[in-house]
Design an enzyme around this catalytic site. Structure first.
Site, PDB file in Angstrom:
ATOM      1  N   GLY A   1     138.630  60.689  29.095  1.00 23.73           N
ATOM      2  CA  GLY A   1     139.616  61.014  30.112  1.00 23.73           C
ATOM      3  C   GLY A   1     141.017  61.194  29.574  1.00 23.73           C
ATOM      4  CB  CYS A   2     144.261  60.916  31.355  1.00 27.11           C
ATOM      5  SG  CYS A   2     143.857  61.966  32.764  1.00 27.11           S
ATOM      6  CG  ASN A   3     142.162  56.703  27.728  1.00 23.20           C
ATOM      7  OD1 ASN A   3     141.574  56.793  28.792  1.00 23.20           O
ATOM      8  ND2 ASN A   3     141.547  56.332  26.616  1.00 23.20           N
TER       9      ASN A   3
END
Length: 359
Positions: free
Chosen positions: A137-139
């Site tokens: 995901g975003c991390n």
């Protein structure tokens, strides 16, 4: 702090089509006042997207999962190649200089991975070492950068490249619910690449000038909030017969409440305080996420101007968002030798990833 890997350059790419939030509401014929409010109060002006094909009635039709995966592959390869090319140009490097390629994406699944498709598309040496990071995901971009920096440190003088390619247009569900509407109002398409080296690199090894001094990646710190492991997730929706992304409304507050502890761990033993950090590059996760991080870390609107600017102009670009912010900092040309910066991303897990850099 003995980090030897340094950031040589970044490059970004987006689809050619972009839309304002108001345009999207009209295009998709959304009249529900609650959903319209989510779109129009998101602190987002425009997003680059690849919209679905239209049906016989002129309205956008729901793409089946196979079409979405094909869209992801097409867009990720296109944006990824352009981001890598831009990055190498800024670094004064050539495709033949790449010794390691890390490809990051969560908006679709490919086997062989995105790295293999990029190597074939760009004509990169087939002997190039590679890594694919999926599902984080975003991390993911900052987490993967830790591995990239490690490879660069173990192979001084060789060029490592990471590319985050997120075709968020390939991860949408249109069912009229508030859950999916929040997601649909937030994410945009984009790719970002970063070049990393360690040790001495001469102009002769690059074929061109290696450019000005670059910031060193000094250390990384992570924190996973296991109590919130289901707060952000991308899983199968039986009702819609496709993958669907879920964001718990409490995510901004959970992330904000844990931001101080991970930053404290990042700076522990360095003699640095938060006030010593000149540049903050935070993931553009959404207005409430940014506000929560600001409050908990005592940051100003100026500190996160790059983050809010990326959110305004692109929306949430998932794993590559923080590199779009980094590009804006470079464009300002204000970072000076000796100054410190913090990179920070947040994503499923729920997880916070951080890095400390020094120019």
């Amino acid at each position: 702090m003995t980090g030897t890997a340094r950031i040589e350059a970044v490059g970004t790419a987006s689809p050619p089509t972009s839309y304002s939030q108001a345009e999207l509401l009209e295009l998709f014929r959304i009249e529900d006042p609650r959903i319209r409010s989510i779109f129009l109060n998101s602190a987002i002006d425009r997003r680059h997207l690849t919209l679905p094909p239209r049906g016989d009635n002129g309205a956008f039709r729901m793409e089946v999962q196979g079409e979405l995966l094909a869209k992801h592959k097409r867009q990720a390869v296109d944006m990824g190649t352009r981001a890598i090319t831009s990055c190498l140009s800024s670094a004064g490097a050539r495709l033949s200089d790449i010794g390691y390629l890390c490809a990051v994406s969560t908006t679709g699944f490919l086997t062989p991975g995105l790295s293999a498709h990029l190597i074939r598309e760009l004509g990169i040496d087939p002997g190039c070492s590679r890594l694919d990071v999926t599902g984080m995901g975003c991390n993911a971009g900052l987490n993967a950068l830790n591995a990239v920096a490690g490879w660069a440190g173990a192979n001084p003088g060789k060029l490592a490249v990471m590319v985050c390619a997120e075709a968020c247009s390939a991860a949408y569900v249109f069912d009229g619910t508030m859950r999916t509407s929040v997601v649909n109002s937030l994410f945009g398409d984009g790719a970002a690449a970063i070049a990393v080296t360690a040790g001495a690199v001469t102009a002769g090894e690059r074929g061109e000038s290696a450019g000005p001094a670059a910031p060193r990646l000094l250390r990384f710190a992570s924190h996973i909030i296991t109590d919130a492991i289901d707060a952000m997730r991308y899983d199968w929706d039986d009702d819609q017969d496709r993958f669907s992304f879920y964001l718990d409304p409490q995510v901004p507050y959970v992330v904000g409440a844990n931001a101080e502890s991970v930053i404290g761990r990042l700076l522990a033993g360095t003699g640095l305080r938060r006030s010593d950090i000149a540049h903050w590059l935070v993931h553009s996760g959404g207005k409430k996420v940014i506000d929560s991080v600001m409050v908990n870390l005592g940051l100003t609107a100026h500190d996160v101007r790059h983050t809010t600017g990326v959110l305004r102009d692109h929306g949430n670009l998932s794993s590559g968002s923080f590199l779009f912010s980094y590009q804006r900092l470079l464009d300002e040309d204000i970072a000076r030798p000796g100054e410190y910066g913090v990179l920070m991303t947040m994503g499923p897990g729920s997880t916070i990833e951080t890095a400390l850099v020094q120019w």
